[in-house]
Design a protein around this motif. Structure first.
Motif, PDB file in Angstrom:
ATOM      1  N   ALA A 186      28.881  47.124  42.213  1.00  0.00           N
ATOM      2  CA  ALA A 186      29.862  46.223  41.587  1.00  0.00           C
ATOM      3  C   ALA A 186      30.879  45.746  42.622  1.00  0.00           C
ATOM      4  N   HIS A 187      31.077  46.528  43.678  1.00  0.00           N
ATOM      5  CA  HIS A 187      32.013  46.117  44.728  1.00  0.00           C
ATOM      6  C   HIS A 187      31.440  44.916  45.496  1.00  0.00           C
ATOM      7  N   ASP A 188      30.127  44.965  45.793  1.00  0.00           N
ATOM      8  CA  ASP A 188      29.475  43.815  46.454  1.00  0.00           C
ATOM      9  C   ASP A 188      29.505  42.594  45.540  1.00  0.00           C
ATOM     10  N   LEU A 189      29.234  42.837  44.262  1.00  0.00           N
ATOM     11  CA  LEU A 189      29.203  41.727  43.303  1.00  0.00           C
ATOM     12  C   LEU A 189      30.587  41.088  43.175  1.00  0.00           C
ATOM     13  N   ALA A 190      31.625  41.927  43.136  1.00  0.00           N
ATOM     14  CA  ALA A 190      32.999  41.421  43.022  1.00  0.00           C
ATOM     15  C   ALA A 190      33.326  40.509  44.207  1.00  0.00           C
ATOM     16  N   ASP A 191      32.935  40.940  45.381  1.00  0.00           N
ATOM     17  CA  ASP A 191      33.174  40.146  46.586  1.00  0.00           C
ATOM     18  C   ASP A 191      32.475  38.781  46.464  1.00  0.00           C
ATOM     19  N   ALA A 192      31.224  38.808  46.013  1.00  0.00           N
ATOM     20  CA  ALA A 192      30.455  37.562  45.870  1.00  0.00           C
ATOM     21  C   ALA A 192      31.107  36.633  44.842  1.00  0.00           C
ATOM     22  N   LEU A 193      31.581  37.199  43.744  1.00  0.00           N
ATOM     23  CA  LEU A 193      32.200  36.367  42.695  1.00  0.00           C
ATOM     24  C   LEU A 193      33.415  35.638  43.242  1.00  0.00           C
ATOM     25  N   LEU A 194      34.239  36.356  43.988  1.00  0.00           N
ATOM     26  CA  LEU A 194      35.454  35.731  44.535  1.00  0.00           C
ATOM     27  C   LEU A 194      35.087  34.648  45.553  1.00  0.00           C
ATOM     28  N   ARG A 195      33.991  34.860  46.279  1.00  0.00           N
ATOM     29  CA  ARG A 195      33.547  33.831  47.233  1.00  0.00           C
ATOM     30  C   ARG A 195      33.002  32.600  46.506  1.00  0.00           C
ATOM     31  N   LEU A 196      32.485  32.810  45.293  1.00  0.00           N
ATOM     32  CA  LEU A 196      31.894  31.692  44.553  1.00  0.00           C
ATOM     33  C   LEU A 196      32.924  30.852  43.796  1.00  0.00           C
ATOM     34  N   VAL A 197      34.149  31.366  43.678  1.00  0.00           N
ATOM     35  CA  VAL A 197      35.164  30.674  42.867  1.00  0.00           C
ATOM     36  C   VAL A 197      35.362  29.234  43.308  1.00  0.00           C
ATOM     37  N   ASP A 198      35.514  29.032  44.598  1.00  0.00           N
ATOM     38  CA  ASP A 198      35.846  27.696  45.097  1.00  0.00           C
ATOM     39  C   ASP A 198      34.626  26.862  45.463  1.00  0.00           C
ATOM     40  N   THR A 199      33.468  27.237  44.962  1.00  0.00           N
ATOM     41  CA  THR A 199      32.266  26.432  45.236  1.00  0.00           C
ATOM     42  C   THR A 199      31.977  25.568  44.010  1.00  0.00           C
ATOM     43  N   ASP A 200      31.028  24.638  44.180  1.00  0.00           N
ATOM     44  CA  ASP A 200      30.676  23.836  43.002  1.00  0.00           C
ATOM     45  C   ASP A 200      29.230  24.079  42.576  1.00  0.00           C
ATOM     46  N   HIS A 201      28.709  25.232  42.893  1.00  0.00           N
ATOM     47  CA  HIS A 201      27.352  25.542  42.433  1.00  0.00           C
ATOM     48  C   HIS A 201      27.341  25.655  40.919  1.00  0.00           C
ATOM     49  N   LEU A 202      26.293  25.164  40.330  1.00  0.00           N
ATOM     50  CA  LEU A 202      26.189  25.150  38.862  1.00  0.00           C
ATOM     51  C   LEU A 202      24.872  25.747  38.409  1.00  0.00           C
ATOM     52  N   GLY A 203      24.877  26.313  37.207  1.00  0.00           N
ATOM     53  CA  GLY A 203      23.627  26.741  36.597  1.00  0.00           C
ATOM     54  C   GLY A 203      23.479  28.249  36.551  1.00  0.00           C
ATOM     55  N   THR A 204      22.240  28.675  36.379  1.00  0.00           N
ATOM     56  CA  THR A 204      21.942  30.094  36.198  1.00  0.00           C
ATOM     57  C   THR A 204      21.287  30.640  37.451  1.00  0.00           C
ATOM     58  N   PHE A 205      21.829  31.754  37.942  1.00  0.00           N
ATOM     59  CA  PHE A 205      21.272  32.385  39.146  1.00  0.00           C
ATOM     60  C   PHE A 205      21.165  33.886  38.938  1.00  0.00           C
ATOM     61  N   HIS A 206      20.220  34.481  39.621  1.00  0.00           N
ATOM     62  CA  HIS A 206      20.163  35.941  39.701  1.00  0.00           C
ATOM     63  C   HIS A 206      21.003  36.387  40.895  1.00  0.00           C
ATOM     64  N   LEU A 207      21.793  37.441  40.686  1.00  0.00           N
ATOM     65  CA  LEU A 207      22.640  37.944  41.763  1.00  0.00           C
ATOM     66  C   LEU A 207      22.702  39.462  41.648  1.00  0.00           C
ATOM     67  N   ALA A 208      21.766  40.103  42.340  1.00  0.00           N
ATOM     68  CA  ALA A 208      21.645  41.558  42.257  1.00  0.00           C
ATOM     69  C   ALA A 208      21.381  42.106  43.649  1.00  0.00           C
ATOM     70  N   GLY A 209      21.528  43.413  43.786  1.00  0.00           N
ATOM     71  CA  GLY A 209      21.177  44.056  45.047  1.00  0.00           C
ATOM     72  C   GLY A 209      19.739  43.705  45.402  1.00  0.00           C
ATOM     73  N   THR A 210      19.475  43.547  46.701  1.00  0.00           N
ATOM     74  CA  THR A 210      18.179  42.971  47.089  1.00  0.00           C
ATOM     75  C   THR A 210      17.125  44.029  47.426  1.00  0.00           C
ATOM     76  N   GLU A 211      17.305  45.230  46.925  1.00  0.00           N
ATOM     77  CA  GLU A 211      16.280  46.253  47.155  1.00  0.00           C
ATOM     78  C   GLU A 211      15.947  46.921  45.816  1.00  0.00           C
ATOM     79  N   GLU A 212      14.668  47.085  45.559  1.00  0.00           N
ATOM     80  CA  GLU A 212      14.257  47.664  44.280  1.00  0.00           C
ATOM     81  C   GLU A 212      14.269  49.189  44.323  1.00  0.00           C
ATOM     82  N   ALA A 213      14.263  49.792  43.148  1.00  0.00           N
ATOM     83  CA  ALA A 213      14.094  51.251  43.022  1.00  0.00           C
ATOM     84  C   ALA A 213      13.696  51.555  41.584  1.00  0.00           C
TER      85      ALA A 213
END
Ligand code: NDP
Length: 284
Positions: A186-213
């Motif tokens: 959630a710490h990585d996700l929080a960082d990403a969310l704050l970086r996305l605030v000032d962008t104009d990307h739109l729509g639905t995206f997957h945003l998860a850790g990039t390694e499976e388990a």
């Protein structure tokens, strides 16, 4: 300064956002993080008043009803928060960054899930989250719906904290080995969310850790990273009954957001040690 309102400030994602927000690279953001006590999405007059007062340009909706099993017995409460709350916020017409879940999928796909795959939730929580997505899409184009999965952090209730508690107490550790997903800090996700605030990307995206388990692999990784010598027994889902069914495979392919916005979350083996250190520091 961009004015940002964060809902669900008392949850693990909300608190992880609060941890990050004072960093110098986010100094251009004026972020108000409100817990449910201050902003309850089922309280329309309170939401209207708060939005009128703070007048946010961007809303990050980290509020949700997240108890997957209890949702089966409290369908109305889950629906109110996850569909009603999302729809209510979308109605204000501000840029909305909203969190959704891997549980919108049924897990029957052989590979990783991409954004266009058909949703088919197995339980009520997943259904209400899928309805929340739809309520946003129906009302406002200026939205980012970010599906994430298997959140863990130093805050709130999560799998990492549960495993550490069981391991420390020498309790039996029997963990399902036939459900696979993407643990996400959630710490990585929080960082990403704050970086996305000032962008104009739109729509639905997957945003998860990039390694499976599998949950079992993740549990083994957790006790190893914590330096605890304990055996973790691998069991089948059929041996661990839960009120709500879980998807057997909910790996989220997060390539699209990496291509569009240059945002790629680390895998869990990279992010887990720092979270465990933070958990251990907080419990000292
Ligand atoms: P948490 O349950 O830790 O936090 C959610 C917060 O929302 C809680 O503080 C809760 O308050 C609050 N809340 C619930 N109902 C309302 C309401 N009506 N109005 C205002 N606030 C409300 O969840 P996470 O931080 O873990 O999850 C964040 C987002 O990520 C959610 O959208 C979730 O669906 C999604 N997600 C989470 C995953 C996970 O593994 N946790 C996996 C995939 C997606 P209270 O506790 O008082 O009810």
């Amino acid at each position: 300064m961009t004015r940002v309102l964060v809902t669900g400030g008392g949850g693990q994602l909300g608190r992880s956002i609060a941890d990050r927000v004072d960093e110098a690279r986010f100094a251009h953001l004026d972020v108000h993080i409100l817990t449910r006590a201050a902003l309850d999405l089922s309280n329309l007059p309170q939401v209207q008043m708060t939005l009128a007062e703070f007048d946010p340009e961007v809303i990050i909706n980290a509020a949700a009803y997240t108890n997957v099993d209890q949702a089966e017995d409290e369908p109305g409460r889950a629906l109110n928060a996850n569909e009603g709350g999302a729809g209510l916020l979308a109605g204000f017409g501000r840029r909305l960054i909203h969190l959704s879940t891997d549980f919108v999928f049924d897990g029957a796909k052989g590979g990783w899930y991409v954004e266009d795959d058909a949703t088919a939730p197995l339980g009520h929580y997943g259904r209400t989250k899928a309805l929340g997505e739809a309520a946003i899409r129906a009302q406002i184009d200026n939205h980012l719906i970010l599906r994430t999965s298997w959140l863990y952090s130093a805050h709130g209730h999560n799998f990492v904290k549960t495993m550490l508690r069981l391991a420390t107490n020498n309790a039996d550790m029997r963990v399902v080995a036939d459900q696979v997903g993407c643990p996400t800090s959630a710490h990585d996700l929080a960082d990403a969310l704050l970086r996305l605030v000032d962008t104009d990307h739109l729509g639905t995206f997957h945003l998860a850790g990039t390694e499976e388990a599998t949950w079992h692999e993740f549990a083994v990784g957790i006790v190893e990273a914590a330096g605890i010598d304990v055996e973790v027994e691998a069991i089948a889902t059929t041996e661990y009954s839960t009120r709500a069914p879980r998807p057997a495979n909910s790996r989220l392919d997060s390539t699209a957001i990496a291509d569009a916005a240059g945002i790629r979350l680390p895998g869990w083996r990279t992010s887990l040690p720092a979270v465990i250190e933070q958990i251990q520091a907080l419990s000292d």
